[in-house]
Motif scaffolding. Sequence first.
Motif, PDB file in Angstrom:
ATOM      1  N   SER B  19      66.335 -25.122   6.004  1.00  8.18           N
ATOM      2  CA  SER B  19      65.554 -24.300   7.075  1.00  8.18           C
ATOM      3  C   SER B  19      64.188 -25.153   7.150  1.00  8.18           C
ATOM      4  O   SER B  19      63.626 -24.966   8.442  1.00  8.18           O
ATOM      5  CB  SER B  19      65.218 -23.051   6.582  1.00  8.18           C
ATOM      6  OG  SER B  19      66.153 -21.876   6.175  1.00  8.18           O
ATOM      7  N   ASP B  22      64.898 -27.400   9.649  1.00  9.25           N
ATOM      8  CA  ASP B  22      65.101 -27.343  10.883  1.00  9.25           C
ATOM      9  C   ASP B  22      63.543 -27.168  11.645  1.00  9.25           C
ATOM     10  O   ASP B  22      63.556 -27.704  12.735  1.00  9.25           O
ATOM     11  CB  ASP B  22      65.686 -25.848  11.058  1.00  9.25           C
ATOM     12  CG  ASP B  22      66.210 -25.515  12.253  1.00  9.25           C
ATOM     13  OD1 ASP B  22      66.316 -26.220  13.256  1.00  9.25           O
ATOM     14  OD2 ASP B  22      66.649 -24.185  12.482  1.00  9.25           O
ATOM     15  N   LYS B  66      74.592 -25.986  12.063  1.00 14.77           N
ATOM     16  CA  LYS B  66      73.869 -24.679  12.174  1.00 14.77           C
ATOM     17  C   LYS B  66      73.398 -24.803  13.665  1.00 14.77           C
ATOM     18  O   LYS B  66      73.463 -23.899  14.166  1.00 14.77           O
ATOM     19  CB  LYS B  66      72.430 -24.751  11.343  1.00 14.77           C
ATOM     20  CG  LYS B  66      72.458 -24.449   9.966  1.00 14.77           C
ATOM     21  CD  LYS B  66      71.325 -24.462   9.263  1.00 14.77           C
ATOM     22  CE  LYS B  66      70.762 -22.816   9.480  1.00 14.77           C
ATOM     23  NZ  LYS B  66      69.441 -22.428   8.471  1.00 14.77           N
ATOM     24  N   ALA B  67      73.214 -25.803  14.157  1.00 18.08           N
ATOM     25  CA  ALA B  67      72.653 -25.988  15.672  1.00 18.08           C
ATOM     26  C   ALA B  67      74.016 -25.448  16.482  1.00 18.08           C
ATOM     27  O   ALA B  67      74.096 -24.312  17.324  1.00 18.08           O
ATOM     28  CB  ALA B  67      72.303 -27.361  15.850  1.00 18.08           C
ATOM     29  N   SER B  69      76.636 -23.696  15.443  1.00 18.97           N
ATOM     30  CA  SER B  69      76.779 -22.298  15.092  1.00 18.97           C
ATOM     31  C   SER B  69      75.949 -21.271  16.001  1.00 18.97           C
ATOM     32  O   SER B  69      76.790 -20.318  16.467  1.00 18.97           O
ATOM     33  CB  SER B  69      76.706 -22.010  13.543  1.00 18.97           C
ATOM     34  OG  SER B  69      77.482 -22.980  12.881  1.00 18.97           O
ATOM     35  N   LEU B  70      74.831 -21.457  15.990  1.00 18.24           N
ATOM     36  CA  LEU B  70      73.969 -20.669  16.701  1.00 18.24           C
ATOM     37  C   LEU B  70      74.340 -20.625  18.240  1.00 18.24           C
ATOM     38  O   LEU B  70      74.256 -19.639  18.932  1.00 18.24           O
ATOM     39  CB  LEU B  70      72.382 -21.393  16.750  1.00 18.24           C
ATOM     40  CG  LEU B  70      71.297 -20.390  17.387  1.00 18.24           C
ATOM     41  CD1 LEU B  70      71.376 -19.165  16.859  1.00 18.24           C
ATOM     42  CD2 LEU B  70      70.082 -21.273  17.039  1.00 18.24           C
ATOM     43  N   GLN B  73      77.195 -18.512  18.656  1.00 16.21           N
ATOM     44  CA  GLN B  73      76.799 -17.267  18.583  1.00 16.21           C
ATOM     45  C   GLN B  73      76.181 -16.630  19.914  1.00 16.21           C
ATOM     46  O   GLN B  73      76.533 -15.668  20.573  1.00 16.21           O
ATOM     47  CB  GLN B  73      75.759 -17.132  17.528  1.00 16.21           C
ATOM     48  CG  GLN B  73      75.722 -16.058  16.528  1.00 16.21           C
ATOM     49  CD  GLN B  73      74.551 -16.120  15.509  1.00 16.21           C
ATOM     50  OE1 GLN B  73      73.450 -15.338  15.715  1.00 16.21           O
ATOM     51  NE2 GLN B  73      74.741 -16.957  14.720  1.00 16.21           N
ATOM     52  N   THR B  74      75.200 -17.472  20.521  1.00 14.99           N
ATOM     53  CA  THR B  74      74.695 -17.527  21.570  1.00 14.99           C
ATOM     54  C   THR B  74      75.870 -17.156  22.831  1.00 14.99           C
ATOM     55  O   THR B  74      75.746 -16.009  23.694  1.00 14.99           O
ATOM     56  CB  THR B  74      73.723 -18.512  22.000  1.00 14.99           C
ATOM     57  OG1 THR B  74      72.917 -18.840  21.239  1.00 14.99           O
ATOM     58  CG2 THR B  74      72.778 -18.435  23.397  1.00 14.99           C
ATOM     59  N   GLN B  77      77.551 -13.685  22.328  1.00 12.84           N
ATOM     60  CA  GLN B  77      76.615 -12.641  22.818  1.00 12.84           C
ATOM     61  C   GLN B  77      76.455 -12.616  24.510  1.00 12.84           C
ATOM     62  O   GLN B  77      76.320 -11.471  25.012  1.00 12.84           O
ATOM     63  CB  GLN B  77      75.144 -12.665  22.433  1.00 12.84           C
ATOM     64  CG  GLN B  77      74.959 -12.216  20.939  1.00 12.84           C
ATOM     65  CD  GLN B  77      73.710 -12.859  20.260  1.00 12.84           C
ATOM     66  OE1 GLN B  77      72.905 -13.468  20.617  1.00 12.84           O
ATOM     67  NE2 GLN B  77      73.926 -12.484  18.838  1.00 12.84           N
ATOM     68  N   TYR B  99      69.529 -21.985  26.030  1.00 13.13           N
ATOM     69  CA  TYR B  99      69.611 -22.437  24.641  1.00 13.13           C
ATOM     70  C   TYR B  99      68.743 -23.753  24.443  1.00 13.13           C
ATOM     71  O   TYR B  99      67.948 -23.998  23.530  1.00 13.13           O
ATOM     72  CB  TYR B  99      71.080 -22.541  24.107  1.00 13.13           C
ATOM     73  CG  TYR B  99      71.289 -23.145  22.899  1.00 13.13           C
ATOM     74  CD1 TYR B  99      71.005 -22.308  21.481  1.00 13.13           C
ATOM     75  CD2 TYR B  99      71.482 -24.627  22.634  1.00 13.13           C
ATOM     76  CE1 TYR B  99      71.139 -22.938  20.341  1.00 13.13           C
ATOM     77  CE2 TYR B  99      71.517 -25.317  21.325  1.00 13.13           C
ATOM     78  CZ  TYR B  99      71.395 -24.326  20.239  1.00 13.13           C
ATOM     79  OH  TYR B  99      71.530 -24.860  19.196  1.00 13.13           O
ATOM     80  N   HIS B 103      65.667 -24.808  22.360  1.00  7.16           N
ATOM     81  CA  HIS B 103      65.905 -25.817  21.488  1.00  7.16           C
ATOM     82  C   HIS B 103      66.051 -27.314  21.616  1.00  7.16           C
ATOM     83  O   HIS B 103      67.164 -27.739  21.320  1.00  7.16           O
ATOM     84  CB  HIS B 103      67.094 -25.377  20.574  1.00  7.16           C
ATOM     85  CG  HIS B 103      67.030 -23.927  19.978  1.00  7.16           C
ATOM     86  ND1 HIS B 103      67.634 -22.715  20.968  1.00  7.16           N
ATOM     87  CD2 HIS B 103      66.648 -23.298  18.570  1.00  7.16           C
ATOM     88  CE1 HIS B 103      67.386 -21.621  20.144  1.00  7.16           C
ATOM     89  NE2 HIS B 103      66.887 -21.988  18.992  1.00  7.16           N
ATOM     90  N   TYR B 106      67.348 -30.142  19.634  1.00 10.03           N
ATOM     91  CA  TYR B 106      68.808 -30.078  19.075  1.00 10.03           C
ATOM     92  C   TYR B 106      69.504 -31.183  19.858  1.00 10.03           C
ATOM     93  O   TYR B 106      70.579 -31.845  19.173  1.00 10.03           O
ATOM     94  CB  TYR B 106      69.757 -28.912  19.295  1.00 10.03           C
ATOM     95  CG  TYR B 106      69.131 -27.849  18.180  1.00 10.03           C
ATOM     96  CD1 TYR B 106      68.302 -28.251  17.244  1.00 10.03           C
ATOM     97  CD2 TYR B 106      69.331 -26.581  18.090  1.00 10.03           C
ATOM     98  CE1 TYR B 106      68.096 -27.515  16.052  1.00 10.03           C
ATOM     99  CE2 TYR B 106      68.997 -25.749  17.233  1.00 10.03           C
ATOM    100  CZ  TYR B 106      68.303 -26.178  16.032  1.00 10.03           C
ATOM    101  OH  TYR B 106      67.929 -25.443  15.029  1.00 10.03           O
TER     102      TYR B 106
END
Lengths: 209, 209, 209, 209
Positions: B19, B22, B66-67, B69-70, B73-74, B77, B99, B103, B106
Motif C-alpha cells: 500500500s 502504491d 494489484k493494478a 486486479s483493480l 474489477q473496474t 462493475q 482508469y 491511475h 500505472y
Amino acid sequence: MKVGSKHQSAEMRRQQILSAADLVLIDVGIEDFTIDQVAVRANIAKGTVYKYFKSKDEILAELSTKAVSLLLQTFQQATAKHNRSIEKLKAICWAAYRYYQTHNTYHELLAYIERPEFDINVQGYIKISQSIQDFCESIVIEGQKKGEINPTLNPQLLVRVIWATNIGVIQFVQTKQKLIQNIHETPMDEVINISVQMMASGIVNDKKD
Amino acid sequence: MKVGSKHQSAEMRRQQILSAADLVLIDVGIEDFTIDQVAVRANIAKGTVYKYFKSKDEILAELSTKAVSLLLQTFQQATAKHNRSIEKLKAICWAAYRYYQTHNTYHELLAYIERPEFDINVQGYIKISQSIQDFCESIVIEGQKKGEINPTLNPQLLVRVIWATNIGVIQFVQTKQKLIQNIHETPMDEVINISVQMMASGIVNDKKD
Amino acid sequence: MKVGSKHQSAEMRRQQILSAADLVLIDVGIEDFTIDQVAVRANIAKGTVYKYFKSKDEILAELSTKAVSLLLQTFQQATAKHNRSIEKLKAICWAAYRYYQTHNTYHELLAYIERPEFDINVQGYIKISQSIQDFCESIVIEGQKKGEINPTLNPQLLVRVIWATNIGVIQFVQTKQKLIQNIHETPMDEVINISVQMMASGIVNDKKD
Amino acid sequence: MKVGSKHQSAEMRRQQILSAADLVLIDVGIEDFTIDQVAVRANIAKGTVYKYFKSKDEILAELSTKAVSLLLQTFQQATAKHNRSIEKLKAICWAAYRYYQTHNTYHELLAYIERPEFDINVQGYIKISQSIQDFCESIVIEGQKKGEINPTLNPQLLVRVIWATNIGVIQFVQTKQKLIQNIHETPMDEVINISVQMMASGIVNDKKD
DNA sequence: TATGAATGAGTGTTCATTCAT
DNA sequence: AATGAATGAACACTCATTCAT
C-alpha cells in the motif's frame, strides 16, 4: 589509451557516436542507456562523446529525430507502390509494424523525450512528427476527393485515431508477447491484420454515387 | 526505533508495504520510486522491506498485479449495468480510459515490468491479465450466441485487437497531448469516441437473421 | 585550421597567450579559468598553448607576475604627484584599493599561486613583489631622512606592516560586503580612510627638532 | 567492505565526518577538498557521508560555523585575563594570530562560503560572525565609558578596521612567508607586534581629564 | 611549428542492497 | 523479527594534458 581512427570528419564522428547510441538503446533500453556504454560501443573515450554532444539528452534528442525521419521515409516508400488511398493507409500501418519490429526501443525513446522534464530542444523531432501527420492527412483528403474515403470524417481526427490505434496494436503485440499465456497460439500478424481491416472498413465510403 | 504495528502477520506486512509502495508510485512515478520512500510511508525500517520482498522489482511486480486486479474489477462493475454485449465492450473501453486517467502512473509501472530486462516472475500479473482476457472473451462469445456480434470473428483474436486498440488510443491521448501541434484543437474524448465507434461498427453482426 | 598570426616570435606568442589568459581570468575568475577558453581567446589551438607553457599553472604564475608589475607601475604613478613621504604612502594605500577594485580577480589569482600546493616556480612574481617592497622601503627611508617619518621604525618591518594592513582592509571590504549584517551602514571608503589615517598617524615623526 | 564502528550515535558520526573534513581541509585546502578524501579519512564509505550531510557545501558550511564558534571562544578566553579594554583588544589580535596559525586554511573556507554562488544557508556562520563583532564592539564601548578609548571613534567602524587590519596582517604573514625574499630576516611575530601597537596607539584616549 | 581530436582520471551525488545489532 | 547505518557501484559530466598528423 585508444589509438587510431583519428581525423575522421566531425560529422562522421557524430554519426559514429549516434550509431553506437542506437545500438546501446536497442540493447539495453532507455532506462539503462548510459554514456559509458555508448563510449564503449563507439570504442572511444567518454570525454570524446562530450566533444560532439553537449549532454546525454542531446544524443537522445538527435536519435529521436533520426528515428522519426526514418519512419517518415518508410511511409513514403511504402505508399509509393499504391494508388488507392485506403491501400496507402493500410500500407502505412504495415510499414509502422515492420519498422517497430526492427526498432522496438524507439517507443521508449520517444516516451522519454516527450516527458515534461526533458528540456532539450526537440524542434527537429516535433517538425518531422508533424510532417508525418501532414503526410497521412494528405492521403485521407485525397481519398475523400476521389470518393474512396467517407467524406464526413475529419481528416485530422481520423489520422490521429488511425495512428493511435495502430501504435497501440503494435505495442501490444510487442510487449505482451512474453507475458500473455497461450500467446503463441495467437498469430500476431493476424492481430495487426484484423486491426488494419477494421480501420479500412471503418473509413471506407460506402455510399458510392 | 519504530513501535506499534509490530508482530503483524506476514501477509499483513506485505500488504502494508504494498500500500505504501502504491502511494509512492502515485506520488512520484516510476522514475523516482525508491525503497526509502516506501519505508517512510509504511512507517517501517528499510531493512524490513527486504524481509518481505527480495528486491524493489519484486514489489513493483506485485504492485502490477494489484493494478490489473483493480482494472478487472473496474471492468466488471462497468459492464454490470449493460445487457447488450456490444454495450459491454464499449463500457470496457471507456472504463479503461477513465482508469488510466486516474491511475496514470500505472502505465509507467506496466511498461517497466514488461521490459525484457525485468526478470522477476510476474505470474500474478500474467494470471490476472489472462482473467481480463477471459472476461472480455466471454462477453464476445455471449454476444455471438445472442446474435449481437459477428460470429465469424475469432473471439480471442478479437479481444486482443480491441484491447490493443483501446490501450493504444489511451496512451496516445495521454502522452501526445503536450507535444503535438494543434493538439488543443483535437478533443481527446472525441478520439476515444471515434475509436470506440469504429470498434463497435467493426464487430456488429449486420447479417441479422 | 587557424591562419594569420603564424610564425610569430616565441616571445610574442607567449604574450599573446598571456593576454588571452588575462582576459579569461577577468571574465570568469580563477575557479572557471580553463585552457580551452584561453586558446579560444588567443585564437590558437589548445595544443599550441602547451608548446609555450608547460601547464595551466605556469600560465597563472606568469600572469601573477604581470599582475604585480602593473601594481608596481600603479604605485609609481600614484606617488609621482606627491612630495611628502607620508602622502606618498597614503597614495599607495589608495592606489592599491582602486587597483583591486578594478582587478578584483587578481586577488583570487594571487591566493591561488600562493597556496602551498602550487609548485610552479614563481621567481618572477617574487622578484616584482620584492621590487614593490623595495620601492616602498625607499619612500620610508627617504621620509626618515627628511624627518617626516619616525626614524626609530625599522623600514622593512614598517613597510610589511603597512602593506599587510592595507591588503587586509581591502580584502575585508571586498569580501565581507555581501555577508555582514548592517554592512550598508558602514561606508566602505570610510573603513579604508580610517585605516590610512591610523597608519599615517602611527608613523609620523612627532618629535620635530 | 568497511566493518565495525557501527552504532555510534548520529551526532558522533557527524562530528567524526566533520573532523575528517577538517583534516582534509587543512591538508589540501578548499580547492582540492573532495568528499572522496573526507570518506577516506573518516574511514567510511562515500555514501555514508551523504547520510549525514546533504552536500559537500553543507559540510563546508557547518565547518565554517564551527570555525567561527571556536574563534569567538578563543577571544572570550583571551580577554578574560585582562581588565583594561585596550589590553583586551590587543589580546584579541594575538589570539586571532595564534588561531590562524593553527587553522590557517580557514581563511580559504570562509572565502569559499562567502562567495555569491554558495547557496547553502549560512545563518549559523553569519550569526556567530555577528556575535564576534558585537563582542568586540562591547569592549570598545566599555573602554570609551571608562575613558580608556578615544570616545570620538565610532565603535562599529573601529571594530571593522581593527578586524580587517588584523586579519590582513595575519594573512600576509602566513602566505607571504614562502614567497618574499629575505623573509627569514623578518621576525613575523614582530610584524604582528607593530601592527598591534599601532592599533593601540591609534585608539587610545590621549586627552585624559 | 601548429593543430585539435582524443583521452581518462576525477567530481558530487544517488540508491538498491546488506548485515551487525 | 525488525532495524537503519553503512556500503559502493553507478551515473552524468569536466578539463588538463597528450600526441598523431
